[in-house]
Write a protein that holds these residues in place. Structure first.
Motif, PDB file in Angstrom:
ATOM      1  N   GLY A 181       6.348   2.247   3.863  1.00 48.63           N
ATOM      2  CA  GLY A 181       5.751   2.134   5.830  1.00 48.63           C
ATOM      3  C   GLY A 181       4.217   1.049   5.512  1.00 48.63           C
ATOM      4  O   GLY A 181       3.246   1.126   5.354  1.00 48.63           O
ATOM      5  N   ASP A 182       4.444  -0.105   6.208  1.00 43.94           N
ATOM      6  CA  ASP A 182       3.524  -1.157   6.123  1.00 43.94           C
ATOM      7  C   ASP A 182       2.636  -0.653   7.100  1.00 43.94           C
ATOM      8  O   ASP A 182       1.144  -0.794   6.939  1.00 43.94           O
ATOM      9  CB  ASP A 182       3.863  -2.411   6.929  1.00 43.94           C
ATOM     10  N   LYS A 183       2.605   0.007   8.372  1.00 42.38           N
ATOM     11  CA  LYS A 183       1.715   0.437   9.432  1.00 42.38           C
ATOM     12  C   LYS A 183       1.705   2.793   9.062  1.00 42.38           C
ATOM     13  O   LYS A 183       1.360   2.825   9.980  1.00 42.38           O
ATOM     14  CB  LYS A 183       1.772   0.489  10.789  1.00 42.38           C
ATOM     15  N   ASN A 184       1.999   1.923   7.372  1.00 44.29           N
ATOM     16  CA  ASN A 184       1.464   3.690   7.393  1.00 44.29           C
ATOM     17  C   ASN A 184       0.271   4.234   6.558  1.00 44.29           C
ATOM     18  O   ASN A 184      -0.092   3.305   5.834  1.00 44.29           O
ATOM     19  CB  ASN A 184       2.684   4.592   6.982  1.00 44.29           C
ATOM     20  N   PHE A 185      -0.362   5.346   6.255  1.00 41.53           N
ATOM     21  CA  PHE A 185      -1.239   5.339   5.337  1.00 41.53           C
ATOM     22  C   PHE A 185      -0.793   5.618   4.097  1.00 41.53           C
ATOM     23  O   PHE A 185       0.171   4.809   3.830  1.00 41.53           O
ATOM     24  CB  PHE A 185      -2.253   6.939   5.142  1.00 41.53           C
ATOM     25  N   PRO A 186      -1.954   4.453   2.746  1.00 43.18           N
ATOM     26  CA  PRO A 186      -3.620   4.490   3.754  1.00 43.18           C
ATOM     27  C   PRO A 186      -3.378   3.041   4.528  1.00 43.18           C
ATOM     28  O   PRO A 186      -2.578   2.148   3.543  1.00 43.18           O
ATOM     29  CB  PRO A 186      -3.754   4.292   1.826  1.00 43.18           C
ATOM     30  N   PHE A 187      -4.493   3.168   5.275  1.00 45.90           N
ATOM     31  CA  PHE A 187      -4.081   1.779   6.458  1.00 45.90           C
ATOM     32  C   PHE A 187      -5.219   0.786   5.456  1.00 45.90           C
ATOM     33  O   PHE A 187      -5.079  -0.070   6.048  1.00 45.90           O
ATOM     34  CB  PHE A 187      -5.571   2.937   7.064  1.00 45.90           C
ATOM     35  N   ARG A 188      -6.161   1.022   4.433  1.00 42.26           N
ATOM     36  CA  ARG A 188      -6.278   0.029   3.380  1.00 42.26           C
ATOM     37  C   ARG A 188      -5.527  -0.095   2.160  1.00 42.26           C
ATOM     38  O   ARG A 188      -5.770   0.556   0.977  1.00 42.26           O
ATOM     39  CB  ARG A 188      -8.632   0.169   3.188  1.00 42.26           C
ATOM     40  N   LYS A 189      -5.042  -0.989   2.184  1.00 41.00           N
ATOM     41  CA  LYS A 189      -3.674  -0.986   1.108  1.00 41.00           C
ATOM     42  C   LYS A 189      -4.405  -1.702  -0.609  1.00 41.00           C
ATOM     43  O   LYS A 189      -5.542  -2.471  -0.109  1.00 41.00           O
ATOM     44  CB  LYS A 189      -2.736  -1.406   1.356  1.00 41.00           C
ATOM     45  N   GLU A 190      -3.644  -1.118  -1.649  1.00 38.69           N
ATOM     46  CA  GLU A 190      -4.525  -1.943  -2.697  1.00 38.69           C
ATOM     47  C   GLU A 190      -3.271  -2.947  -2.976  1.00 38.69           C
ATOM     48  O   GLU A 190      -2.685  -3.310  -2.387  1.00 38.69           O
ATOM     49  CB  GLU A 190      -4.751  -0.909  -4.092  1.00 38.69           C
ATOM     50  N   ARG A 191      -3.111  -3.731  -4.279  1.00 42.01           N
ATOM     51  CA  ARG A 191      -2.407  -4.788  -3.852  1.00 42.01           C
ATOM     52  C   ARG A 191      -1.623  -4.508  -5.700  1.00 42.01           C
ATOM     53  O   ARG A 191      -2.202  -4.013  -6.900  1.00 42.01           O
ATOM     54  CB  ARG A 191      -2.709  -6.317  -4.692  1.00 42.01           C
ATOM     55  N   SER A 192      -0.451  -3.605  -5.338  1.00 36.82           N
ATOM     56  CA  SER A 192       0.629  -3.220  -6.771  1.00 36.82           C
ATOM     57  C   SER A 192       1.141  -4.559  -6.716  1.00 36.82           C
ATOM     58  O   SER A 192       0.603  -6.257  -6.888  1.00 36.82           O
ATOM     59  CB  SER A 192       1.801  -2.371  -5.714  1.00 36.82           C
TER      60      SER A 192
END
Length: 300
Positions: A181-192
């Motif tokens: 989910g784009d707008k879900n936790f974690p709100f600071r994403k890392e880059r896969s």
């Protein structure tokens, strides 16, 4: 033989307010046994993993703070609950269960951990109820012992596998794929290596179409010799934390796509169960059990 890691400590009660999700760790194996999907010999109880396995993935200072109970209160709040020795033991048994499962999968094609999928734990932090990253620890175990050369991690929990992405950001032998989910936790994403963010309300058709296309692409690009699959059921429309709109059958078809791809490419797969927070515990357990049922039907 279908091998499944389970230990009674998996259901260790968390502090008040966090106990409900832990019920599934007892109920999943109980349901699978009751319906005859598995027998008692399919289950194995993992030992605590060796410290060297943890330190191959996690920062030494962070691990010692967990081990000695000295993790700062701020970092404990990031995890989501206060620590105790039994919760740390739980995590290191889960990690060994995933390592053992990976070794069993290399023999039998597929293996499971009833718990695990602790993908928010990074190299030097815990987060989102995750202390140690079980699939990252197991992936490094395979690489460091020359048991695998190219690993694919398929993370289909509703939350991005940010810890896994951070741990392997500089490791070309591990391809991290997270669909979340784009707008879900974690709100600071890392880059896969591959992130597919999904809009709130994404339904079965959209999810499965995107997944099928992505699986074809990543297997072709990375050509893995081993797969770790995080099969969270928090993608369900009923989930309190998910925000997506998958049906239980859509979630099951997701598992079919992943296992079929692994079979077609003759790649063994270890499965950790990840999250599930629907208000009815029966919904959570049945959706998780579907993953085991699909594997039984395809592999046995």
């Amino acid at each position: 033989m279908l091998k499944i890691a389970y230990h009674p400590i998996y259901a260790h009660p968390l502090p008040e307010g966090h106990r409900f999700p832990m019920l599934k760790y007892e109920l999943i194996p109980a349901q699978l046994l009751h319906e005859g999907t598995i027998q008692q010999e399919n289950l194995f109880a993992p030992e605590p993993t060796a410290e060297e396995n943890i330190l191959a993935t996690h920062n030494k200072d962070y691990w010692l703070q967990l081990k000695n109970g000295t993790l700062p209160a701020k970092e404990q709040r990031r995890i989501g609950f206060p620590l105790n020795a039994q919760l740390v033991e739980r995590e290191i048994r889960i990690a060994q269960g995933t390592i053992d499962g990976a070794l069993y999968a290399q023999q039998h094609g597929v293996a499971f951990n009833v718990a695990g999928g602790t993908h928010h734990a990074g190299s030097n932090w815990g987060e989102g109820f995750c202390l140690l990253n079980d699939q990252a620890i197991a992936a490094n175990y395979l690489l460091n012992n020359d048991l695998s050369k190219r690993i694919l991690i398929i993370d289909l929990d509703v939350h991005q596998g940010n810890g896994t992405a951070e741990i392997f950001q500089k490791e070309d032998k591990v391809f991290t794929f997270s669909m979340h989910g784009d707008k879900n936790f974690p709100f600071r994403k890392e880059r896969s290596d591959l992130d597919i963010p999904l809009e709130d309300g994404t339904n079965d058709e959209t999810f499965l179409t995107k997944l099928q296309e992505a699986l074809a692409a990543v297997f072709k690009k990375h050509q893995p010799d081993f797969v770790f699959y995080l099969a969270g059921v928090d993608v369900l429309a009923t989930d309190n934390l998910g925000k997506l709109a998958l049906t239980k059958n859509g979630c099951k078809q997701r598992d079919v796509l992943v296992f079929t791809a692994c079979l077609q490419h003759q790649v063994p797969v270890q499965v950790s169960m990840g999250g599930g927070y629907s208000p009815n515990i029966k919904t959570i357990v049945d959706a998780h059990c579907n993953t085991f049922r699909v594997a039984r039907d395809l592999y046995i």
